[in-house]
Scaffold this active site. Structure first.
Site, PDB file in Angstrom:
ATOM      1  N   GLY A 194      -4.316  -8.136   0.219  1.00 36.83           N
ATOM      2  CA  GLY A 194      -4.176  -7.390   1.471  1.00 36.83           C
ATOM      3  C   GLY A 194      -2.709  -7.351   1.832  1.00 36.83           C
ATOM      4  N   TRP A 219     -11.913  -2.379   2.613  1.00 34.74           N
ATOM      5  CA  TRP A 219     -11.505  -2.017   3.994  1.00 34.74           C
ATOM      6  C   TRP A 219     -10.788  -0.667   4.039  1.00 34.74           C
ATOM      7  CZ3 TRP A 219      -8.734  -7.001   2.964  1.00 34.74           C
ATOM      8  CH2 TRP A 219      -9.558  -8.103   3.157  1.00 34.74           C
ATOM      9  N   ARG A 264       4.268   3.221  10.223  1.00 40.24           N
ATOM     10  CA  ARG A 264       4.178   2.124  11.199  1.00 40.24           C
ATOM     11  C   ARG A 264       4.433   2.505  12.656  1.00 40.24           C
ATOM     12  NH1 ARG A 264       6.110  -2.304   7.101  1.00 40.24           N
ATOM     13  NH2 ARG A 264       4.025  -2.852   6.461  1.00 40.24           N
ATOM     14  N   ARG A 282     -11.288  -2.310  44.299  1.00 45.93           N
ATOM     15  CA  ARG A 282     -12.155  -3.492  44.368  1.00 45.93           C
ATOM     16  C   ARG A 282     -11.740  -4.417  45.518  1.00 45.93           C
ATOM     17  NH1 ARG A 282     -17.104  -5.542  43.169  1.00 45.93           N
ATOM     18  NH2 ARG A 282     -17.003  -7.773  42.690  1.00 45.93           N
ATOM     19  N   LEU A 317     -10.813  -6.789  35.928  1.00 45.00           N
ATOM     20  CA  LEU A 317     -12.140  -6.259  36.253  1.00 45.00           C
ATOM     21  C   LEU A 317     -13.191  -7.357  36.418  1.00 45.00           C
ATOM     22  CD1 LEU A 317     -10.856  -3.466  35.164  1.00 45.00           C
ATOM     23  CD2 LEU A 317     -13.238  -2.868  34.762  1.00 45.00           C
ATOM     24  N   GLY A 318     -12.850  -8.592  36.082  1.00 44.84           N
ATOM     25  CA  GLY A 318     -13.819  -9.687  36.217  1.00 44.84           C
ATOM     26  C   GLY A 318     -15.047  -9.428  35.367  1.00 44.84           C
ATOM     27  N   GLU A 362      -2.157  -2.163   8.388  1.00 45.94           N
ATOM     28  CA  GLU A 362      -0.803  -1.654   8.117  1.00 45.94           C
ATOM     29  C   GLU A 362       0.248  -2.746   8.278  1.00 45.94           C
ATOM     30  OE1 GLU A 362       0.575   2.019   8.371  1.00 45.94           O
ATOM     31  OE2 GLU A 362      -1.351   3.017   8.387  1.00 45.94           O
TER      32      GLU A 362
HETATM   33  C1  LIG Z   1     -10.528  -1.589  10.080  1.00 44.71           C
HETATM   34  C2  LIG Z   1      -9.615  -1.710   8.922  1.00 44.71           C
HETATM   35  C3  LIG Z   1      -9.108  -0.570   8.325  1.00 44.71           C
HETATM   36  C4  LIG Z   1      -8.264  -0.680   7.209  1.00 44.71           C
HETATM   37  N1  LIG Z   1      -7.823   0.462   6.594  1.00 44.71           N
HETATM   38  C5  LIG Z   1      -7.169   0.351   5.414  1.00 44.71           C
HETATM   39  C6  LIG Z   1      -6.874   1.514   4.642  1.00 44.71           C
HETATM   40  O1  LIG Z   1      -7.180   2.648   5.036  1.00 44.71           O
HETATM   41  N2  LIG Z   1      -6.246   1.361   3.450  1.00 44.71           N
HETATM   42  C7  LIG Z   1      -5.898   0.137   2.969  1.00 44.71           C
HETATM   43  O2  LIG Z   1      -5.346   0.068   1.884  1.00 44.71           O
HETATM   44  N3  LIG Z   1      -6.150  -0.996   3.683  1.00 44.71           N
HETATM   45  C8  LIG Z   1      -6.791  -0.919   4.887  1.00 44.71           C
HETATM   46  N4  LIG Z   1      -7.097  -2.053   5.602  1.00 44.71           N
HETATM   47  C9  LIG Z   1      -6.701  -3.360   5.078  1.00 44.71           C
HETATM   48  C10 LIG Z   1      -5.592  -4.029   5.891  1.00 44.71           C
HETATM   49  O3  LIG Z   1      -4.388  -3.352   5.689  1.00 44.71           O
HETATM   50  C11 LIG Z   1      -5.534  -5.513   5.486  1.00 44.71           C
HETATM   51  O4  LIG Z   1      -6.686  -6.134   6.036  1.00 44.71           O
HETATM   52  C12 LIG Z   1      -4.292  -6.198   5.990  1.00 44.71           C
HETATM   53  O5  LIG Z   1      -3.186  -5.742   5.272  1.00 44.71           O
HETATM   54  C13 LIG Z   1      -4.342  -7.714   5.873  1.00 44.71           C
HETATM   55  O6  LIG Z   1      -4.713  -8.125   4.599  1.00 44.71           O
HETATM   56  P1  LIG Z   1      -5.843  -9.252   4.402  1.00 44.71           P
HETATM   57  O7  LIG Z   1      -6.979  -8.844   5.249  1.00 44.71           O
HETATM   58  O8  LIG Z   1      -6.063  -9.455   2.957  1.00 44.71           O
HETATM   59  O9  LIG Z   1      -5.224 -10.553   5.020  1.00 44.71           O
HETATM   60  P2  LIG Z   1      -4.372 -11.686   4.245  1.00 44.71           P
HETATM   61  O10 LIG Z   1      -3.264 -11.052   3.518  1.00 44.71           O
HETATM   62  O11 LIG Z   1      -5.310 -12.546   3.476  1.00 44.71           O
HETATM   63  O12 LIG Z   1      -3.804 -12.495   5.476  1.00 44.71           O
HETATM   64  C14 LIG Z   1      -4.573 -13.483   6.184  1.00 44.71           C
HETATM   65  C15 LIG Z   1      -3.657 -14.142   7.207  1.00 44.71           C
HETATM   66  O13 LIG Z   1      -2.559 -14.793   6.528  1.00 44.71           O
HETATM   67  C16 LIG Z   1      -1.327 -14.276   7.011  1.00 44.71           C
HETATM   68  N5  LIG Z   1      -0.358 -14.214   5.909  1.00 44.71           N
HETATM   69  C17 LIG Z   1      -0.535 -13.719   4.655  1.00 44.71           C
HETATM   70  N6  LIG Z   1       0.590 -13.812   3.942  1.00 44.71           N
HETATM   71  C18 LIG Z   1       1.525 -14.348   4.769  1.00 44.71           C
HETATM   72  C19 LIG Z   1       2.900 -14.697   4.625  1.00 44.71           C
HETATM   73  N7  LIG Z   1       3.558 -14.474   3.495  1.00 44.71           N
HETATM   74  N8  LIG Z   1       3.538 -15.238   5.685  1.00 44.71           N
HETATM   75  C20 LIG Z   1       2.883 -15.472   6.846  1.00 44.71           C
HETATM   76  N9  LIG Z   1       1.577 -15.164   7.056  1.00 44.71           N
HETATM   77  C21 LIG Z   1       0.919 -14.617   6.023  1.00 44.71           C
HETATM   78  C22 LIG Z   1      -1.652 -12.897   7.554  1.00 44.71           C
HETATM   79  O14 LIG Z   1      -0.703 -12.456   8.497  1.00 44.71           O
HETATM   80  C23 LIG Z   1      -3.028 -13.138   8.174  1.00 44.71           C
HETATM   81  O15 LIG Z   1      -2.872 -13.716   9.431  1.00 44.71           O
HETATM   82  C24 LIG Z   1      -7.898  -1.959   6.725  1.00 44.71           C
HETATM   83  C25 LIG Z   1      -8.409  -3.115   7.346  1.00 44.71           C
HETATM   84  C26 LIG Z   1      -9.269  -3.000   8.411  1.00 44.71           C
HETATM   85  C27 LIG Z   1      -9.828  -4.262   9.016  1.00 44.71           C
END
Ligand SMILES: Cc1cc2nc3c(=O)[nH]c(=O)nc-3n(C[C@H](O)[C@H](O)[C@H](O)COP(=O)(O)OP(=O)(O)OC[C@H]3O[C@@H](n4cnc5c(N)ncnc54)[C@H](O)[C@@H]3O)c2cc1C
Length: 378
Positions: free
Chosen positions: A109, A136, A237, A262, A333-334, A358
């Protein structure tokens, strides 16, 4: 969008009638996005996105999901590829099409460099064969055009990746699990499964010569100008920040009106400093977020480098502001803030994704910290 928001949040389905209406008025179209991107101040896009999200972030994302696919094409494709595939991301008011941008995987991710989806070139047929599972993905599986980022040479990490168009109805691409979410529930999010999915050679964004040159430079250890997925995210972004801003402003305006109406202890609750000061802080943070979003949008449009991670700043601050403002709105809004008869709890649920997708807030901080320090902070 406002009157329809509750219904589509509950249904958790793509709001086709509203996308159709957006297409009829020209909002859901390649032309609109092209016009917004071309507008010299760079502000047309964030203004439009803030308003859409103010209407409803879930429906807004259903309308905007295709633009992420388009951004993937615009950042990595040739001008000819953009003109061929860009309009197809939207279709026409009579025949709506959707696009998706598929990068994330279950084990990749934030760490985009470890993508497992592979793209192998079949020279005899001039076709690329894609295999892997994306997760996702907004509009994943229901899109007509999927822009897929895959690894061509896994040993090179993110520098060994390329982006591919998967045209409509290509065999080998299917939808996996559709996710049930906390917020933006009118936007479809699902897995995309690629099984021996063959796309013609011309679907490689940027073309084969450019890819070969990029791979050869990476193998020789020559510095790169950035990875495929990251280029798309940099461009989008500030727009994501603008969406978060729309939710924050909706919640602020609603709770300001509510606080004046309110009554408790014989007076309007806004007459208490503890409530009025919340509203003052909400307004201040929203305005600060908007200025960061507009600055980054202007910089992006006018070719200024994000030397201090200004794109990340805008998305990070606006996303966290939306989460904070919507939580404060619930407090104002409580009990009414906590129940589904009122929109405020939905805005809070919708806001949370803006600190995750993103690039999470942590990743945005990493980008800013690296940009300002020149140190490769981990
Ligand atoms: C509703 C939704 C829509 C989405 N749409 C798309 C889409 O259209 N296309 C697409 O490609 N993706 C999409 N995504 C995926 C989204 O971009 C990823 O979920 C996001 O980039 C985070 O990746 P992850 O979930 O694997 O979290 P992880 O990378 O596993 O991170 C987990 C936690 O660890 C932290 N972390 C990870 N590495 C580090 C580091 N080096 N330093 C500090 N903290 C760190 C993160 O900040 C987070 O808090 C979507 C996700 C959702 C939920």
């Amino acid at each position: 969008m406002r009157p329809a928001a509750h219904e589509w949040d509950e249904r958790e389905e793509t709001p086709w009638p509203i996308i159709e209406e957006a297409a009829r008025i020209g909002l859901y179209s390649f032309d609109f996005i092209a016009q917004a991107f071309a507008e010299p101040s760079g502000l047309m896009m964030p203004v439009a996105l803030e308003e859409l999200s103010w209407g409803d972030a879930g429906i807004g994302m259903a309308i905007l999901g295709s633009t992420l696919g388009l951004a993937g094409i615009a950042s990595n494709g040739t001008p000819e590829q953009l003109m061929e595939w860009g309009p197809q991301c939207y279709g026409t008011p009579e025949k709506i099409q959707l696009a998706a941008f598929a990068v994330s995987e279950a084990d990749a991710g934030s760490d985009v460099s470890s993508l497992r989806t592979r793209a192998v070139y079949d020279e005899a047929k001039d076709e690329w064969v894609l295999n892997g599972t994306k997760t996702w993905i907004s509009n994943g599986g229901i899109a007509d055009i999927h822009v897929v980022v895959a690894s061509v040479d896994p040993e090179l990490g993110s520098r060994g990746q390329a982006s591919f168009i998967v045209p409509p109805k290509t065999p080998g691409l299917s939808q996996g699990q559709k996710f049930s979410k906390m917020g933006i529930r009118a936007s479809h999010t699902a897995e995309v499964i690629l099984q021996d999915c063959r796309v013609p050679g011309h679907c490689l964004l940027g073309g084969k010569d450019k890819l070969d040159e990029k791979l050869s430079r990476a193998r020789q250890g020559i510095k790169s100008s950035g990875q495929a997925a990251m280029k798309t995210f940099e461009a989008t972004r500030p727009g994501v920040g603008a969406q978060a801003l729309g939710i924050a402003r909706a919640a602020y305006e609603y709770s300001l009106d509510y606080a004046k109406e309110r009554k408790a202890f014989g007076r309007a609750i806004i007459e208490n400093q503890s409530i009025a000061f919340k509203l003052a802080d909400m307004k201040m943070r929203i305005d600060a977020a908007r200025l960061l979003v507009w600055r980054a949008s202007w910089m992006g449009r006018n070719g200024k480098d994000f030397v201090a991670g200004e794109g990340s700043m805008s998305k990070l601050f606006a996303g966290e502001t939306a989460v904070w403002v919507t939580e404060e709105a619930i407090q104002i809004l409580g009990g009414y803030g906590y129940v589904r008869d009122y929109p405020v709890e939905r805005w809070h649920r919708d806001s949370k994704i803006y600190t995750i997708f993103e690039g999470t807030s942590e990743i945005q901080r990493l980008i800013i910290a690296r940009a300002i320090s020149g140190v490769h902070i981990k």
